[in-house]
Design a protein around this motif. Structure first.
Motif, mmCIF file in Angstrom:
data_model
loop_
_atom_site.group_PDB
_atom_site.id
_atom_site.type_symbol
_atom_site.label_atom_id
_atom_site.label_comp_id
_atom_site.label_asym_id
_atom_site.label_seq_id
_atom_site.Cartn_x
_atom_site.Cartn_y
_atom_site.Cartn_z
ATOM 1 N N PHE A 8 0.797 -1.224 0.000
ATOM 2 C CA PHE A 8 0.000 0.000 0.000
ATOM 3 C C PHE A 8 0.833 1.279 0.000
ATOM 4 C CE2 PHE A 8 -3.109 -2.904 2.211
ATOM 5 C CZ PHE A 8 -3.979 -3.002 1.141
ATOM 6 N N SER A 25 -6.878 -4.384 -3.254
ATOM 7 C CA SER A 25 -6.464 -4.926 -1.967
ATOM 8 C C SER A 25 -6.721 -6.421 -1.921
ATOM 9 C CB SER A 25 -7.229 -4.250 -0.835
ATOM 10 O OG SER A 25 -6.929 -4.886 0.396
ATOM 11 N N SER A 30 -7.839 -2.538 4.639
ATOM 12 C CA SER A 30 -7.162 -1.720 3.629
ATOM 13 C C SER A 30 -7.211 -0.249 4.005
ATOM 14 C CB SER A 30 -7.867 -1.888 2.276
ATOM 15 O OG SER A 30 -8.047 -3.227 1.952
ATOM 16 N N ILE A 34 -8.374 2.821 -0.897
ATOM 17 C CA ILE A 34 -8.560 1.622 -1.725
ATOM 18 C C ILE A 34 -10.042 1.428 -2.019
ATOM 19 C CG2 ILE A 34 -8.544 -0.906 -1.631
ATOM 20 C CD1 ILE A 34 -5.874 -0.037 -2.370
ATOM 21 N N LYS A 37 -11.316 -4.331 -4.179
ATOM 22 C CA LYS A 37 -10.873 -5.378 -3.263
ATOM 23 C C LYS A 37 -11.141 -6.737 -3.878
ATOM 24 C CE LYS A 37 -11.571 -2.499 0.661
ATOM 25 N NZ LYS A 37 -12.553 -1.740 1.284
ATOM 26 N N CYS A 101 -1.014 -5.445 -0.416
ATOM 27 C CA CYS A 101 -1.202 -5.714 1.004
ATOM 28 C C CYS A 101 -0.227 -4.810 1.770
ATOM 29 C CB CYS A 101 -1.051 -7.190 1.332
ATOM 30 S SG CYS A 101 0.615 -7.842 1.193
ATOM 31 N N TRP A 102 0.008 -5.107 3.020
ATOM 32 C CA TRP A 102 0.751 -4.193 3.898
ATOM 33 C C TRP A 102 2.265 -4.383 3.926
ATOM 34 C CZ3 TRP A 102 -1.732 -0.131 5.781
ATOM 35 C CH2 TRP A 102 -3.125 -0.190 5.853
#
Length: 130
Positions: A8, A25, A30, A34, A37, A101-102
């Protein structure tokens, strides 16, 4: 359509402001910006919490990665086909699709498993780099 994975906060993603790109996402939660998804590819909360409690402090260990990968494959990837997912991503109508994703590059995460899974079926997917 070209498929990429990223995170992200990547400079390449820049808050989702590129019109030619679908920023999607694949995470359980999220950032607010965003809009797109793919919840089918998000980790399942029940085992994700279990994973964190079992491996707290050593999430990047080989044992932790193997446990996570097995759970992800049996509960997420086994429930869908690559063709099904690619069809959903194509429906966004953009030439480039970023699965986000993170975790930063180099950190273990499920988007690596997604990329491997897509590549196994002939759908090229790679980590976007600056």
């Amino acid at each position: 359509m070209r498929l990429f994975t990223s995170y992200f906060d990547s400079p390449l993603v820049s808050g989702g402001k590129r019109r030619d790109t679908a920023f999607v996402s694949v995470a359980g939660r999220s950032p607010d910006w965003i809009e797109l998804k793919c919840r089918k590819l998000a980790p399942k909360r029940a085992w994700w919490d279990d994973w964190h409690s079992r491996f707290e402090g050593r999430l990047s260990s080989d044992e932790s990665k193997a446990w996570y990968a097995a759970k992800y494959r049996e509960t997420v990837l086994a429930a869908v086909t690559q063709r099904e997912i690619v069809g959903e991503l194509e429906a966004f109508g953009r030439p480039d699709v970023f699965l986000l994703c993170w975790e930063k590059p180099g950190e273990f995460c499920h988007r690596q498993l997604i990329a491997e899974w897509l590549n196994e079926a002939g759908f090229r997917c790679e980590e976007a780099t600056a």
